[in-house]
Design a protein around this motif. Sequence first.
Motif, PDB file in Angstrom:
ATOM      1  N   GLY A   1      63.327  71.282  -0.770  1.00  0.00           N
ATOM      2  CA  GLY A   1      62.143  71.725  -0.033  1.00  0.00           C
ATOM      3  C   GLY A   1      62.394  71.669   1.463  1.00  0.00           C
ATOM      4  N   GLU A   2      61.416  71.074   2.191  1.00  0.00           N
ATOM      5  CA  GLU A   2      61.565  70.999   3.642  1.00  0.00           C
ATOM      6  C   GLU A   2      62.537  69.913   4.075  1.00  0.00           C
ATOM      7  N   GLY A   3      62.893  69.008   3.140  1.00  0.00           N
ATOM      8  CA  GLY A   3      63.868  67.962   3.418  1.00  0.00           C
ATOM      9  C   GLY A   3      63.360  66.947   4.429  1.00  0.00           C
ATOM     10  N   GLY A   4      64.259  66.069   4.864  1.00  0.00           N
ATOM     11  CA  GLY A   4      63.917  65.091   5.890  1.00  0.00           C
ATOM     12  C   GLY A   4      63.178  63.879   5.365  1.00  0.00           C
ATOM     13  N   THR A   5      62.807  63.014   6.302  1.00  0.00           N
ATOM     14  CA  THR A   5      62.121  61.771   5.940  1.00  0.00           C
ATOM     15  C   THR A   5      60.674  61.733   6.408  1.00  0.00           C
ATOM     16  N   LEU A   6      60.233  62.728   7.165  1.00  0.00           N
ATOM     17  CA  LEU A   6      58.874  62.722   7.698  1.00  0.00           C
ATOM     18  C   LEU A   6      57.949  63.648   6.924  1.00  0.00           C
ATOM     19  N   VAL A   7      56.715  63.208   6.754  1.00  0.00           N
ATOM     20  CA  VAL A   7      55.688  63.986   6.068  1.00  0.00           C
ATOM     21  C   VAL A   7      54.452  64.020   6.962  1.00  0.00           C
ATOM     22  N   GLY A   8      53.798  65.152   6.997  1.00  0.00           N
ATOM     23  CA  GLY A   8      52.559  65.246   7.759  1.00  0.00           C
ATOM     24  C   GLY A   8      52.721  66.037   9.036  1.00  0.00           C
ATOM     25  N   ALA A   9      51.880  65.731  10.013  1.00  0.00           N
ATOM     26  CA  ALA A   9      51.885  66.469  11.264  1.00  0.00           C
ATOM     27  C   ALA A   9      53.141  66.147  12.081  1.00  0.00           C
ATOM     28  N   PRO A  10      53.603  67.095  12.900  1.00  0.00           N
ATOM     29  CA  PRO A  10      54.749  66.823  13.775  1.00  0.00           C
ATOM     30  C   PRO A  10      54.433  65.672  14.731  1.00  0.00           C
ATOM     31  N   LEU A  11      55.395  64.791  14.936  1.00  0.00           N
ATOM     32  CA  LEU A  11      55.201  63.677  15.849  1.00  0.00           C
ATOM     33  C   LEU A  11      55.262  64.177  17.288  1.00  0.00           C
ATOM     34  N   LYS A  12      54.134  64.028  17.993  1.00  0.00           N
ATOM     35  CA  LYS A  12      54.104  64.438  19.393  1.00  0.00           C
ATOM     36  C   LYS A  12      52.973  63.721  20.116  1.00  0.00           C
ATOM     37  N   GLY A  13      53.113  63.621  21.421  1.00  0.00           N
ATOM     38  CA  GLY A  13      52.108  62.933  22.223  1.00  0.00           C
ATOM     39  C   GLY A  13      52.159  61.434  22.049  1.00  0.00           C
ATOM     40  N   LYS A  14      51.011  60.792  22.227  1.00  0.00           N
ATOM     41  CA  LYS A  14      50.892  59.335  22.118  1.00  0.00           C
ATOM     42  C   LYS A  14      50.564  58.970  20.666  1.00  0.00           C
ATOM     43  N   VAL A  15      51.425  58.158  20.073  1.00  0.00           N
ATOM     44  CA  VAL A  15      51.327  57.866  18.642  1.00  0.00           C
ATOM     45  C   VAL A  15      50.965  56.399  18.403  1.00  0.00           C
ATOM     46  N   ILE A  16      49.950  56.168  17.576  1.00  0.00           N
ATOM     47  CA  ILE A  16      49.572  54.816  17.158  1.00  0.00           C
ATOM     48  C   ILE A  16      50.212  54.525  15.803  1.00  0.00           C
ATOM     49  N   ILE A  17      50.966  53.437  15.743  1.00  0.00           N
ATOM     50  CA  ILE A  17      51.566  52.981  14.484  1.00  0.00           C
ATOM     51  C   ILE A  17      50.529  52.111  13.770  1.00  0.00           C
ATOM     52  N   ILE A  18      50.281  52.394  12.509  1.00  0.00           N
ATOM     53  CA  ILE A  18      49.252  51.646  11.775  1.00  0.00           C
ATOM     54  C   ILE A  18      49.859  50.963  10.553  1.00  0.00           C
ATOM     55  N   ASP A  19      49.580  49.660  10.426  1.00  0.00           N
ATOM     56  CA  ASP A  19      50.117  48.870   9.316  1.00  0.00           C
ATOM     57  C   ASP A  19      49.118  47.773   8.974  1.00  0.00           C
ATOM     58  N   ASP A  20      49.465  46.896   8.023  1.00  0.00           N
ATOM     59  CA  ASP A  20      48.519  45.844   7.637  1.00  0.00           C
ATOM     60  C   ASP A  20      48.660  44.602   8.507  1.00  0.00           C
ATOM     61  N   VAL A  21      49.873  44.068   8.588  1.00  0.00           N
ATOM     62  CA  VAL A  21      50.138  42.894   9.422  1.00  0.00           C
ATOM     63  C   VAL A  21      51.515  43.069  10.063  1.00  0.00           C
ATOM     64  N   ILE A  22      51.829  42.203  11.028  1.00  0.00           N
ATOM     65  CA  ILE A  22      53.178  42.151  11.596  1.00  0.00           C
ATOM     66  C   ILE A  22      53.753  40.794  11.258  1.00  0.00           C
TER      67      ILE A  22
END
Length: 221
Positions: A109-130
């Motif tokens: 298919g489209e290959g690669g490791t990323l899914v969704g919208a193209p990464l651009k601008g200011k990006v917030i990383i969201i997770d449960d805990v660090i």
Amino acid sequence: MPSQRNEFVRFALDQGVLRFGEFKVKSGRLSPYFFNAGLFNSGASVGRLAQFYAHALMASGVEFDMLFGPAYKGIPLSTATSVALANHPSMAGRDVPFAFNRKEAKAHGEGGTLVGAPLKGKVIIIDDVITAGTSVGESVEIIRAAGAEPAGVLIALDRMERAGPDNALSAHSAVQEVSKKYGMPVISIASLSDIMFYLENNSELAAHQQSVAAYRQKYGV
């Protein structure tokens, strides 16, 4: 104590995500409380969780263009929070894109490791805990490689806990280390301080107050 933080602690307790007792955590320590965001596992609970994430992000004042969820827990979190943001009154109908990564590259298919919208601008990383910051580091590399800017990390709970063995504890928590290393804010829905406040003001859970306070005294920042 902001009501949203208090409400989140109560919500986590009601869902069985936050529990008190004695638990061996990833670090090997015996903790008097345990927080497992994986137990937010129904449509209603994840939907409510996403509303808390959206509120914390908007209240932080951090500017952002999109969300990124590191595999695996970050995938449903980024998706649900994007939906919650679209319905947040402060967003005025703004539609927030999101993306996430695969652990292994797709060979068809489209290959690669990323899914969704193209990464651009200011990006917030969201997770449960660090815990150790490994996931954040990998996310930062992915975002920067795409030419975008990591603008902050959004998590559910800040344990406010120092890393390292008992005889060589770090001076800072994992959250503080991540913020310092990458030069960006870490936003949390709630923290250990909020859990302690809840214990101090809830007679049914008062029995756990002393053990949590002792744990924070030993490992907290």
